[in-house]
Design an enzyme around this catalytic site. Structure first.
Site, PDB file in Angstrom:
ATOM      1  N   GLU A   1       4.672  57.646   6.381  1.00  0.00           N
ATOM      2  CA  GLU A   1       5.749  57.446   5.673  1.00  0.00           C
ATOM      3  C   GLU A   1       5.587  56.520   4.463  1.00  0.00           C
ATOM      4  O   GLU A   1       5.313  55.193   4.548  1.00  0.00           O
ATOM      5  CB  GLU A   1       6.971  56.640   6.648  1.00  0.00           C
ATOM      6  CG  GLU A   1       7.110  57.165   7.802  1.00  0.00           C
ATOM      7  CD  GLU A   1       7.955  58.346   7.822  1.00  0.00           C
ATOM      8  OE1 GLU A   1       8.639  58.836   6.428  1.00  0.00           O
ATOM      9  OE2 GLU A   1       8.335  59.329   8.525  1.00  0.00           O
TER      10      GLU A   1
ATOM     11  N   CYS B   1      13.101  51.930   1.405  1.00  0.00           N
ATOM     12  CA  CYS B   1      12.068  53.180   1.130  1.00  0.00           C
ATOM     13  C   CYS B   1      12.897  54.169   0.371  1.00  0.00           C
ATOM     14  O   CYS B   1      12.513  54.920  -0.414  1.00  0.00           O
ATOM     15  CB  CYS B   1      11.121  53.525   1.909  1.00  0.00           C
ATOM     16  SG  CYS B   1      12.155  53.640   3.496  1.00  0.00           S
TER      17      CYS B   1
HETATM   18  P1  TAP Z   1       1.253  48.765   1.377  1.00  0.00           P
HETATM   19  O1  TAP Z   1       0.608  47.851   0.488  1.00  0.00           O
HETATM   20  O2  TAP Z   1       0.856  50.235   1.699  1.00  0.00           O
HETATM   21  O3  TAP Z   1       1.200  48.012   2.936  1.00  0.00           O
HETATM   22  C1  TAP Z   1       1.711  48.689   4.077  1.00  0.00           C
HETATM   23  C2  TAP Z   1       0.600  48.065   5.332  1.00  0.00           C
HETATM   24  O4  TAP Z   1      -0.461  48.686   5.270  1.00  0.00           O
HETATM   25  C3  TAP Z   1       0.604  46.784   5.439  1.00  0.00           C
HETATM   26  O5  TAP Z   1       0.674  46.170   6.568  1.00  0.00           O
HETATM   27  C4  TAP Z   1      -0.637  46.464   4.781  1.00  0.00           C
HETATM   28  O6  TAP Z   1      -1.384  45.301   4.930  1.00  0.00           O
HETATM   29  C5  TAP Z   1      -1.570  47.574   5.328  1.00  0.00           C
HETATM   30  N1  TAP Z   1      -2.670  48.155   4.567  1.00  0.00           N
HETATM   31  C6  TAP Z   1      -3.059  47.704   3.203  1.00  0.00           C
HETATM   32  N2  TAP Z   1      -4.378  48.201   3.102  1.00  0.00           N
HETATM   33  C7  TAP Z   1      -4.786  48.784   4.117  1.00  0.00           C
HETATM   34  C8  TAP Z   1      -6.067  49.276   4.567  1.00  0.00           C
HETATM   35  N3  TAP Z   1      -6.942  49.688   3.659  1.00  0.00           N
HETATM   36  N4  TAP Z   1      -5.973  49.829   5.737  1.00  0.00           N
HETATM   37  C9  TAP Z   1      -5.000  49.792   6.600  1.00  0.00           C
HETATM   38  N5  TAP Z   1      -3.836  48.982   6.414  1.00  0.00           N
HETATM   39  C10 TAP Z   1      -3.647  48.526   5.201  1.00  0.00           C
HETATM   40  O7  TAP Z   1       2.840  48.875   1.266  1.00  0.00           O
HETATM   41  P2  TAP Z   1       3.897  47.275   1.076  1.00  0.00           P
HETATM   42  O8  TAP Z   1       3.618  46.950  -0.281  1.00  0.00           O
HETATM   43  O9  TAP Z   1       3.678  46.386   2.179  1.00  0.00           O
HETATM   44  O10 TAP Z   1       5.097  48.246   1.232  1.00  0.00           O
HETATM   45  C11 TAP Z   1       5.833  48.884   0.190  1.00  0.00           C
HETATM   46  C12 TAP Z   1       5.679  50.506   0.187  1.00  0.00           C
HETATM   47  O11 TAP Z   1       5.954  50.751   1.409  1.00  0.00           O
HETATM   48  C13 TAP Z   1       6.737  50.968  -0.875  1.00  0.00           C
HETATM   49  O12 TAP Z   1       5.968  51.919  -1.317  1.00  0.00           O
HETATM   50  C14 TAP Z   1       7.761  51.845   0.135  1.00  0.00           C
HETATM   51  O13 TAP Z   1       8.250  52.970  -0.338  1.00  0.00           O
HETATM   52  C15 TAP Z   1       6.963  52.037   1.377  1.00  0.00           C
HETATM   53  N6  TAP Z   1       7.871  52.171   2.339  1.00  0.00           N
HETATM   54  C16 TAP Z   1       8.042  53.273   2.827  1.00  0.00           C
HETATM   55  C17 TAP Z   1       8.852  53.628   3.896  1.00  0.00           C
HETATM   56  C18 TAP Z   1       8.975  55.125   4.241  1.00  0.00           C
HETATM   57  S1  TAP Z   1       9.921  55.296   5.854  1.00  0.00           S
HETATM   58  N7  TAP Z   1       8.703  56.068   3.846  1.00  0.00           N
HETATM   59  C19 TAP Z   1       9.470  52.564   4.627  1.00  0.00           C
HETATM   60  C20 TAP Z   1       9.425  51.282   4.055  1.00  0.00           C
HETATM   61  C21 TAP Z   1       8.481  51.097   3.125  1.00  0.00           C
HETATM   62  P3  TAP Z   1      -0.918  43.924   4.200  1.00  0.00           P
HETATM   63  O14 TAP Z   1       0.196  43.202   5.039  1.00  0.00           O
HETATM   64  O15 TAP Z   1      -2.467  43.043   4.225  1.00  0.00           O
HETATM   65  O16 TAP Z   1      -0.477  44.497   2.898  1.00  0.00           O
END
Ligand code: TAP
Length: 516
Positions: free
Chosen positions: A287, A320
């Site tokens: 997602e 999101c």
């Molecule tokens: P990300 O930077 O992608 O982080 C999401 C999760 O992935 C965090 O727990 C992060 O850890 C982890 N992560 C980072 N690098 C990784 C790796 N190499 N391997 C495994 N896991 C890793 O996103 P964010 O900044 O937290 O959230 C914002 C984004 O999420 C936005 O683009 C938003 O649109 C999207 N989002 C989408 C949805 C749906 S339902 N489509 C819902 C909510 C948010 P850390 O905590 O260390 O960063």
């Protein structure tokens, strides 16, 4: 740290025994709430290897709230081993109906502790308390109840196949759990993202470990405590705060993890999918980001369209499905902007725990800085900044003024990239050319959500037909429900959360054929 003692519940050998853990006392919202601060592995709260910790910052005052354990790759391995043993051991002994009952116990406990959970969420993530109570926590409880009801309704089918006469053949399918699942979630709705994924995963009969976002792991840890009180056997649910680059990566790479459920950004999603393929071809659902178009036609109910400013500003834009781009028909454009600005000027910004606050601080500093940069790019490209674009003056904390840009053209960075913040991006369109409008709305690599305001049902349904997005809202926005499937198209990812479809993300189909 504070030492806490609880008594294990449930029917297994450990039931009735003491469980001790370290925590801290959060004093907020006229409450004293104890929150665990260690990793939750195999039913125990434990330190991370080398006693590594993360600083947890309160976005409202920029002060460090507490330290929580920060999982290493070895800690992830321990949790996976525990989940693996539970999957082939204690969890197998529990019938689907008992599984549903455990989930209902958990939902009841979450309900009993909902004010505590919402307070923690509000302090940790900056979510306005009233919204945290209703959405972050309320929809989490709904998800556990909804999927609890699915546990004993997971069934296959009987399929007519060609028999080899004179013999008969019976072919049937079984829906089986996949095994150990890794869940990785972002910081915008910490408990809700956990619940959306984990409730479906557990209902399907899997065991799991979750790595919540490193900036906001506190509700996940409180949740871990509640799973003990609900009676889940050790190892079925494991919670490991840590960094994505290390703990998250270790989940994606692990050989015993058979499914990964991820919500986060598109670049990290792509990276994770490669890791899933390289390690053991684990199934994954993603997602990802969005830049959802919302169209406001001149024939809409203007009061309603303006009232739905929540399409952009809901949860400080850290949503999101936020309407990342508004297309407003030229005939009503100026009036629409005027009315939006009028409402924005009276929006109450401040302490998220205050019941009259409508807009709290952004989640963390790096995100806040990104939003400032986003607005500067918009100005540099020639979009018209008509409101905000800056820190809220004279307020400590990551408070970003709700922002409105007009005169945005399709080629601009702010028209194409997600801000994930409270920034309304408005472009005009000519209502006599609906075809090119729909093409403009589809000219994005994202496809998460979309919306349209119009009283013309034909126009609304044509939009629903033609828009390339997993969610379409007509004369409403942000109306999600745990029974309705949720997820994106194109580079917003694939695989649904919520609804019955979500169960399939955590099941595999086995086909059995008998000749008789
Ligand atoms: P990300 O930077 O992608 O982080 C999401 C999760 O992935 C965090 O727990 C992060 O850890 C982890 N992560 C980072 N690098 C990784 C790796 N190499 N391997 C495994 N896991 C890793 O996103 P964010 O900044 O937290 O959230 C914002 C984004 O999420 C936005 O683009 C938003 O649109 C999207 N989002 C989408 C949805 C749906 S339902 N489509 C819902 C909510 C948010 P850390 O905590 O260390 O960063």
């Amino acid at each position: 740290g504070l030492l806490v003692r609880i008594i294990r519940q449930g029917s297994g050998g450990a039931a009735g025994q003491q469980l001790d853990f370290e925590g801290f006392t959060l004093r907020a919202n006229k409450r004293e709430i104890r929150v665990p601060t260690q990793l939750f592995i195999n039913g125990e709260f434990v330190d991370a290897e080398g006693k590594r910790t993360l600083d947890i910052v309160n976005p409202t005052d920029e002060e460090v709230l507490c330290q929580v354990a920060c999982a290493t790759a070895n800690d992830v391995d321990k949790a996976v081993q525990a989940a693996h043993s539970a999957f082939y051991g204690s969890w197998k002994q529990i019938s689907s109906r008992q599984r549903g009952q455990l989930m209902l116990n958990l939902a009841d406990l979450m309900e009993r502790h909902k004010e505590e959970l919402a307070t923690i969420e509000s302090v940790d993530s900056g979510a306005v308390y009233t919204l945290a109570l209703k959405t972050h926590v309320g929809m989490s409880i709904d998800a556990w109840r909804y999927f609890a009801g699915c546990c004993d309704k997971i069934q296959g089918s009987t399929i007519p196949v060609n028999p080899a006469r004179p013999n008969n053949v019976l072919t049937f399918t079984r829906k089986e759990p996949i095994g150990v699942c890794g869940l990785i979630t972002p910081w915008n709705y910490p408990l809700m993202m956990l619940s959306w994924k984990m409730a479906a995963c557990i209902a399907a009969g899997n065991t799991c470990l979750i790595k919540p976002a490193q900036t906001c792991p506190l509700t996940a840890l409180k949740f871990a405590e509640l799973t003990v009180l609900a009676g889940f056997p050790p190892g079925v649910i494991n919670v490991l705060p840590g960094k994505g680059s290390e703990a998250g990566q270790a989940v994606a790479d692990h050989q015993l993890v058979r499914k990964l459920g991820f919500t986060g950004s598109t670049p990290v999603g792509k990276h994770i999918m490669k890791s899933c393929a390289d390690s053991n071809l684990k199934k994954c659902s993603l997602e990802l980001g969005g830049k959802s178009p919302l169209i406001v036609f001149a024939d809409c109910d203007m009061d309603k369209a303006v009232k739905h400013m929540s399409s952009v500003f809901f949860n400080k834009g850290e949503n999101c499905i936020a309407a990342g781009r508004l297309f407003v028909e030229d005939r009503i454009h100026d009036e629409f902007v005027r009315r939006v600005l009028k409402d924005l000027r009276t929006m109450t910004i401040g302490d998220p725990l205050n019941r009259s606050t409508a807009h709290g601080p952004q989640n963390h500093k790096a995100h806040f800085d990104k939003l400032l940069d986003f607005c500067q790019r918009g100005v540099a490209e020639g979009a018209q900044l008509v409101y905000g674009g800056c820190r809220v003056p004279n307020l400590k904390g990551y408070f970003f003024t709700p922002t409105v840009f007009t005169n945005v053209t399709d080629d601009m960075y702010i028209a194409q990239e997600e801000s994930f913040g409270p920034i309304m991006i408005i472009s005009k369109f000519n209502g006599s050319d609906v075809d090119s409008l729909f093409q403009r709305a589809n000219r994005t690599e994202y496809g998460l959500a979309s919306g349209v305001f119009t009283k013309d049902i034909g126009k609304a349904l044509s939009f629903a037909d033609r828009i390339e997005a997993g969610t379409v809202f007509i004369n409403v926005y942000n109306k999600t429900d745990v029974a309705a499937p949720f997820g994106g198209f194109k580079q917003s990812g694939y695989g649904k959360d919520l609804g019955q479809e979500a169960l399939n993300e955590y099941l595999k189909t086995k086909c059995v054929t008998v000749e008789y």
